[in-house]
Scaffold this motif. Structure first.
Motif, PDB file in Angstrom:
ATOM      1  N   ASP A  74       0.839  -1.209   0.000  1.00 21.25           N
ATOM      2  CA  ASP A  74       0.000   0.000   0.000  1.00 21.25           C
ATOM      3  C   ASP A  74       0.872   1.256   0.000  1.00 21.25           C
ATOM      4  OD1 ASP A  74      -2.180  -1.643   0.080  1.00 21.25           O
ATOM      5  OD2 ASP A  74      -2.757  -1.195   2.143  1.00 21.25           O
ATOM      6  N   LYS A  75       1.913   1.272   0.839  1.00 22.02           N
ATOM      7  CA  LYS A  75       2.772   2.451   0.936  1.00 22.02           C
ATOM      8  C   LYS A  75       3.589   2.651  -0.339  1.00 22.02           C
ATOM      9  CE  LYS A  75       3.315   2.845   5.954  1.00 22.02           C
ATOM     10  NZ  LYS A  75       2.832   4.233   6.006  1.00 22.02           N
ATOM     11  N   GLU A  76       4.094   1.556  -0.887  1.00 23.65           N
ATOM     12  CA  GLU A  76       4.930   1.662  -2.073  1.00 23.65           C
ATOM     13  C   GLU A  76       4.137   2.112  -3.301  1.00 23.65           C
ATOM     14  OE1 GLU A  76       8.187   1.298  -2.521  1.00 23.65           O
ATOM     15  OE2 GLU A  76       8.575   0.975  -0.400  1.00 23.65           O
ATOM     16  N   THR A  77       2.855   1.763  -3.370  1.00 19.47           N
ATOM     17  CA  THR A  77       2.054   2.059  -4.563  1.00 19.47           C
ATOM     18  C   THR A  77       1.074   3.201  -4.378  1.00 19.47           C
ATOM     19  OG1 THR A  77       0.342   0.480  -3.911  1.00 19.47           O
ATOM     20  CG2 THR A  77       2.154  -0.351  -5.286  1.00 19.47           C
ATOM     21  N   ASN A  78       0.797   3.548  -3.115  1.00 20.46           N
ATOM     22  CA  ASN A  78      -0.269   4.492  -2.794  1.00 20.46           C
ATOM     23  C   ASN A  78      -1.613   4.007  -3.359  1.00 20.46           C
ATOM     24  OD1 ASN A  78      -1.004   6.843  -1.336  1.00 20.46           O
ATOM     25  ND2 ASN A  78      -1.280   7.954  -3.258  1.00 20.46           N
ATOM     26  N   VAL A  79      -1.791   2.689  -3.304  1.00 21.45           N
ATOM     27  CA  VAL A  79      -3.012   2.041  -3.779  1.00 21.45           C
ATOM     28  C   VAL A  79      -3.529   1.109  -2.699  1.00 21.45           C
ATOM     29  CG1 VAL A  79      -3.908   0.291  -5.380  1.00 21.45           C
ATOM     30  CG2 VAL A  79      -2.497   2.164  -6.241  1.00 21.45           C
ATOM     31  N   LYS A  80      -4.839   1.092  -2.527  1.00 20.09           N
ATOM     32  CA  LYS A  80      -5.488   0.132  -1.644  1.00 20.09           C
ATOM     33  C   LYS A  80      -6.462  -0.701  -2.463  1.00 20.09           C
ATOM     34  CE  LYS A  80      -5.248   2.240   2.950  1.00 20.09           C
ATOM     35  NZ  LYS A  80      -4.633   1.033   3.567  1.00 20.09           N
ATOM     36  N   LEU A  81      -6.503  -1.984  -2.193  1.00 19.93           N
ATOM     37  CA  LEU A  81      -7.460  -2.861  -2.843  1.00 19.93           C
ATOM     38  C   LEU A  81      -8.667  -3.079  -1.945  1.00 19.93           C
ATOM     39  CD1 LEU A  81      -5.217  -5.678  -4.381  1.00 19.93           C
ATOM     40  CD2 LEU A  81      -6.094  -3.608  -5.489  1.00 19.93           C
ATOM     41  N   LYS A  82      -9.832  -2.946  -2.526  1.00 21.49           N
ATOM     42  CA  LYS A  82     -11.072  -3.287  -1.829  1.00 21.49           C
ATOM     43  C   LYS A  82     -11.460  -4.671  -2.313  1.00 21.49           C
ATOM     44  CE  LYS A  82     -15.787  -1.702  -0.962  1.00 21.49           C
ATOM     45  NZ  LYS A  82     -16.829  -0.682  -1.318  1.00 21.49           N
ATOM     46  N   ARG A  83     -11.097  -5.685  -1.531  1.00 19.56           N
ATOM     47  CA  ARG A  83     -11.213  -7.067  -1.970  1.00 19.56           C
ATOM     48  C   ARG A  83     -12.592  -7.656  -1.690  1.00 19.56           C
ATOM     49  NH1 ARG A  83      -6.179  -6.079   0.120  1.00 19.56           N
ATOM     50  NH2 ARG A  83      -4.365  -7.083  -0.867  1.00 19.56           N
ATOM     51  N   GLU A  84     -13.034  -8.479  -2.619  1.00 16.16           N
ATOM     52  CA  GLU A  84     -14.221  -9.314  -2.417  1.00 16.16           C
ATOM     53  C   GLU A  84     -13.854 -10.729  -2.819  1.00 16.16           C
ATOM     54  OE1 GLU A  84     -18.866  -9.978  -3.841  1.00 16.16           O
ATOM     55  OE2 GLU A  84     -17.657  -8.383  -4.738  1.00 16.16           O
ATOM     56  N   TYR A  85     -13.979 -11.655  -1.879  1.00 14.38           N
ATOM     57  CA  TYR A  85     -13.665 -13.047  -2.165  1.00 14.38           C
ATOM     58  C   TYR A  85     -14.947 -13.831  -2.432  1.00 14.38           C
ATOM     59  CZ  TYR A  85      -9.043 -11.848  -0.479  1.00 14.38           C
ATOM     60  OH  TYR A  85      -7.821 -11.260  -0.331  1.00 14.38           O
ATOM     61  N   LEU A  86     -14.777 -15.010  -3.023  1.00 15.02           N
ATOM     62  CA  LEU A  86     -15.923 -15.831  -3.394  1.00 15.02           C
ATOM     63  C   LEU A  86     -16.639 -16.363  -2.165  1.00 15.02           C
ATOM     64  CD1 LEU A  86     -17.588 -17.289  -5.563  1.00 15.02           C
ATOM     65  CD2 LEU A  86     -15.938 -19.173  -5.428  1.00 15.02           C
ATOM     66  N   VAL A  87     -17.937 -16.156  -2.138  1.00 10.33           N
ATOM     67  CA  VAL A  87     -18.819 -16.747  -1.133  1.00 10.33           C
ATOM     68  C   VAL A  87     -19.933 -17.458  -1.892  1.00 10.33           C
ATOM     69  CG1 VAL A  87     -20.402 -16.324   0.770  1.00 10.33           C
ATOM     70  CG2 VAL A  87     -18.324 -14.947   0.558  1.00 10.33           C
ATOM     71  N   GLY A  88     -20.112 -18.739  -1.655  1.00  9.32           N
ATOM     72  CA  GLY A  88     -21.145 -19.469  -2.369  1.00  9.32           C
ATOM     73  C   GLY A  88     -20.660 -19.949  -3.723  1.00  9.32           C
ATOM     74  N   ASP A  89     -21.577 -20.043  -4.676  1.00  5.62           N
ATOM     75  CA  ASP A  89     -21.291 -20.619  -5.980  1.00  5.62           C
ATOM     76  C   ASP A  89     -20.759 -19.573  -6.951  1.00  5.62           C
ATOM     77  OD1 ASP A  89     -21.436 -22.712  -8.040  1.00  5.62           O
ATOM     78  OD2 ASP A  89     -23.037 -21.477  -8.873  1.00  5.62           O
ATOM     79  N   LEU A  90     -19.674 -19.898  -7.659  1.00  4.65           N
ATOM     80  CA  LEU A  90     -19.038 -18.958  -8.581  1.00  4.65           C
ATOM     81  C   LEU A  90     -19.966 -18.582  -9.737  1.00  4.65           C
ATOM     82  CD1 LEU A  90     -16.574 -17.382  -9.638  1.00  4.65           C
ATOM     83  CD2 LEU A  90     -15.861 -19.498 -10.779  1.00  4.65           C
ATOM     84  N   ASP A  91     -20.587 -19.578 -10.367  1.00  2.00           N
ATOM     85  CA  ASP A  91     -21.446 -19.288 -11.511  1.00  2.00           C
ATOM     86  C   ASP A  91     -22.573 -18.334 -11.141  1.00  2.00           C
ATOM     87  OD1 ASP A  91     -19.957 -20.841 -13.225  1.00  2.00           O
ATOM     88  OD2 ASP A  91     -21.181 -22.633 -12.952  1.00  2.00           O
ATOM     89  N   THR A  92     -23.122 -18.518  -9.939  1.00  6.22           N
ATOM     90  CA  THR A  92     -24.191 -17.624  -9.479  1.00  6.22           C
ATOM     91  C   THR A  92     -23.669 -16.209  -9.306  1.00  6.22           C
ATOM     92  OG1 THR A  92     -25.296 -19.458  -8.342  1.00  6.22           O
ATOM     93  CG2 THR A  92     -25.892 -17.222  -7.663  1.00  6.22           C
ATOM     94  N   LYS A  93     -22.481 -16.084  -8.707  1.00  9.93           N
ATOM     95  CA  LYS A  93     -21.882 -14.768  -8.485  1.00  9.93           C
ATOM     96  C   LYS A  93     -21.634 -14.056  -9.808  1.00  9.93           C
ATOM     97  CE  LYS A  93     -19.678 -11.320  -6.619  1.00  9.93           C
ATOM     98  NZ  LYS A  93     -20.408 -10.269  -5.898  1.00  9.93           N
ATOM     99  N   ILE A  94     -21.037 -14.754 -10.762  1.00  9.31           N
ATOM    100  CA  ILE A  94     -20.735 -14.148 -12.060  1.00  9.31           C
ATOM    101  C   ILE A  94     -22.022 -13.798 -12.798  1.00  9.31           C
ATOM    102  CG2 ILE A  94     -19.653 -14.507 -14.297  1.00  9.31           C
ATOM    103  CD1 ILE A  94     -17.690 -14.104 -11.953  1.00  9.31           C
ATOM    104  N   GLY A  95     -23.033 -14.666 -12.682  1.00 10.72           N
ATOM    105  CA  GLY A  95     -24.319 -14.395 -13.318  1.00 10.72           C
ATOM    106  C   GLY A  95     -24.964 -13.124 -12.809  1.00 10.72           C
ATOM    107  N   VAL A  96     -24.859 -12.886 -11.502  1.00  7.72           N
ATOM    108  CA  VAL A  96     -25.415 -11.671 -10.910  1.00  7.72           C
ATOM    109  C   VAL A  96     -24.674 -10.444 -11.435  1.00  7.72           C
ATOM    110  CG1 VAL A  96     -25.697 -10.390  -8.750  1.00  7.72           C
ATOM    111  CG2 VAL A  96     -26.288 -12.813  -8.853  1.00  7.72           C
TER     112      VAL A  96
END
Length: 560
Positions: A74-96
């Motif tokens: 974060d300090k080296e890039t001055n960038v923060k990632l707002k992460r979202e990890y997989l919960v439940g079924d992948l196909d359903t998540k991508i479909g949404v």
């Protein structure tokens, strides 16, 4: 303001020494100046960091907001990632996502990447990489052309990259796929040599009869999961047992110097496997909830210590193994490369290669693609790759007089502690471009692949097993992979909306419907259910499916 500044190894070490309060006694402050990607000296300012949203196709705990590795990046890039990890079924998540028409800045679609691509969710990366990302281009090197889609453009970056030098060295590390068996079972029967599926279940049955309860609950002889795309652990074992590598989408037989594609889902190898599970179920050794439970329940079952065996890949069960290795080491698991009979040569270890059908891409909704590609380029640098995969020198690893990376016993113990690993934070960057090969200096890009660490990470029960089987590491239980230039079939992207893709979906639907029926039916009815299943399978247009896979295999064999 530039998007990021150069992270020289000295800067990383200094930064870590100051941010490692959670895991070391000293604390200092990161350096206040460095060099940006254009070579201009900068001093840190109070400017607000850029924030990029990212969806990662992995089941990890939510990012804690601050980790040692993450804070340095974060300090080296001055960038923060707002992460979202997989919960439940992948196909359903991508479909949404697709239905909404709104996407995070960065997306790892995993097996559903092609759906995002067809929906126009990604932007092309070629010009961005050529102009702003020399480290990314170097990381993917000769494999860059393999990432091009039919229109000649690259839209996503696979997360696991065998660096060029890695092709010249054996891929070590922990075996990733197999029939896992509880270490206590092996110890109970004086470490028997288990080669076949029948031998495997014979040992499990004997142990379950002797110990009907473990940890205050009913012993579970064999476990699995059917949830969505995770059901590969119930689909793939049949071709492994028959001596095929993890092609997933089908099998490829050697014919006249090439490979001929075929289905496996309707073949005797699959009938044989589900019949065995049917027999195991009749003996009350199969978990009766395996077809209805979700992933969290699955991991909870594994970490209970009551499960004696399962088939799966380590990326899916790794967090359960980490917990068991720390809290109940004898209840953790060893992978075995089982076959139907000893005349079959197993191919559990895949040929060294890189997925070309899935990866991390920048979405059409991203407001600052240039800043994102520069961030990814920073991550692709060797210094940053070592930070993510090894940690920080003299805190997470050391370097000997020959330049070899290693960890002390205390460091090894730290990385067996889930809480330490969480505070360290390197795993939260998985899904982004990560090298899994070997650098030019001979060190493994991933600590797990460093030869010196293979045996030093083993606990007492592991050492007993290694000694009993007269091997140097668990890798010695597995055969070396055979070269298959096209590999793997599951990586082939089918034409969106075409006959082949439709057939693939119908095959998947049939498996989802019939695997539980085959396994849970009365043994006397098994053949009848199998005939019903294969009758419906034969009605599918499998020729178009196989033909499209074959066309891609032939192209790869000729041009790769």
């Amino acid at each position: 303001m530039k998007v990021f500044r150069k992270a020289a190894s000295v800067t990383l070490v200094a930064a870590l020494a100051l941010t490692a309060a959670a895991c070391s006694s000293g604390e200092s402050k990161p350096s206040t100046s460095s060099t940006d990607s254009g070579g201009t000296a900068n001093t840190n300012t109070k400017a607000e960091p850029k924030e990029f949203s990212v969806f990662i196709n992995r089941s990890l705990p939510d990012y804690p907001g601050s980790t040692r590795v993450g804070d340095i990046i974060d300090k080296e890039t001055n960038v923060k990632l707002k992460r979202e990890y997989l919960v439940g079924d992948l196909d359903t998540k991508i479909g949404v996502m697709i239905a909404s028409g709104h996407y995070p800045d960065l997306m790892d679609g995993g097996p559903s990447t092609s759906k995002l691509l067809s929906a126009g969710a990604y932007i092309p990366l070629d010009e961005l990489v050529d102009k702003y990302a020399p480290n990314l281009k170097k990381l993917y090197n000769a494999r860059w052309n393999k990432l091009k889609q039919p229109d000649g453009k690259v839209y996503f970056l696979p997360g696991w990259v065998p660096y060029e030098e890695g092709d010249k060295a054996p891929l070590l590390g922990t075996p990733q796929t197999g029939f896992w068996i509880q270490k206590a079972v092996l110890k109970e029967f004086n470490y028997p040599k288990i080669k076949t599926l029948d031998e495997y279940f014979d040992v499990i049955e004997k142990y379950a009869k002797k110990y009907p309860e473990i940890e205050g609950g009913k012993t579970i002889g064999f476990e699995g999961i059917m949830e969505g795309s995770r059901k590969h652990d119930l689909v793939n074992p049949s071709f492994f047992l028959a001596g095929y590598p993890n092609d997933g989408a089908g099998i490829a037989n050697k014919v006249d110097g090439g490979f001929k594609v075929d289905t496996f889902q309707d073949k005797d190898m699959s009938k044989r496997y589900y019949k065995k599970l049917n027999e195991i179920n009749a003996k009350k050794l199969l978990d009766q909830e395996m077809f209805i439970m979700n992933y969290d329940q699955y991991i909870a079952k594994l970490t209970s210590g009551r499960v004696l065996g399962l088939h799966d890949q380590r990326f899916q069960i790794g967090k359960a193994i980490d917990i068991l290795d720390k809290e109940k080491p004898e209840r953790s698991f060893v992978p075995l490369p089982l076959v139907y009979d000893t005349s079959i040569k197993e191919q559990y270890t895949p040929p060294l290669g890189m997925s070309t059908s899935a990866g991390m891409g920048i979405s059409k909704d991203a407001k600052d693609p240039v800043a994102i590609i520069k961030y990814l380029d920073y991550l692709a640098k060797q210094d940053t790759q070592n930070l993510i995969s090894w940690g920080v020198k003299d805190v997470d690893y050391k370097v000997n007089e020959k330049g070899r990376f290693y960890r002390t016993p205390d460091m090894i113990a730290n990385f067996k502690n889930p809480e330490y690993k969480k505070q360290w934070g390197g795993d939260y960057f998985l899904g982004l471009p990560i090298s899994v090969g070997y650098w030019a200096d001979g060190n493994a890009a991933r600590a797990d692949n460093q030869a010196e660490l293979l045996t030093t990470t083993y606990n007492d029960i592991d050492k007993e097993i290694i000694k009993a089987y007269e091997i140097s590491s668990y890798n010695d239980l597995f055969a070396k992979p055979e070269a298959r230039k096209y590999f793997p079939l599951f990586d082939i992207v089918l034409e969106k909306g075409g006959k082949a893709e439709l057939t693939k979906q119908k095959i998947d639907d049939l498996l989802t419907s019939y695997i539980p029926k085959l396994v849970m039916s009365n043994p006397a009815d098994y053949d009848k259910v199998w005939e019903e299943y294969t009758g419906k399978f034969k009605a599918l247009d499998t020729k178009s499916y196989i033909d499209e896979l074959q066309k891609s295999v032939d192209f790869r064999m000729k041009n790769w």
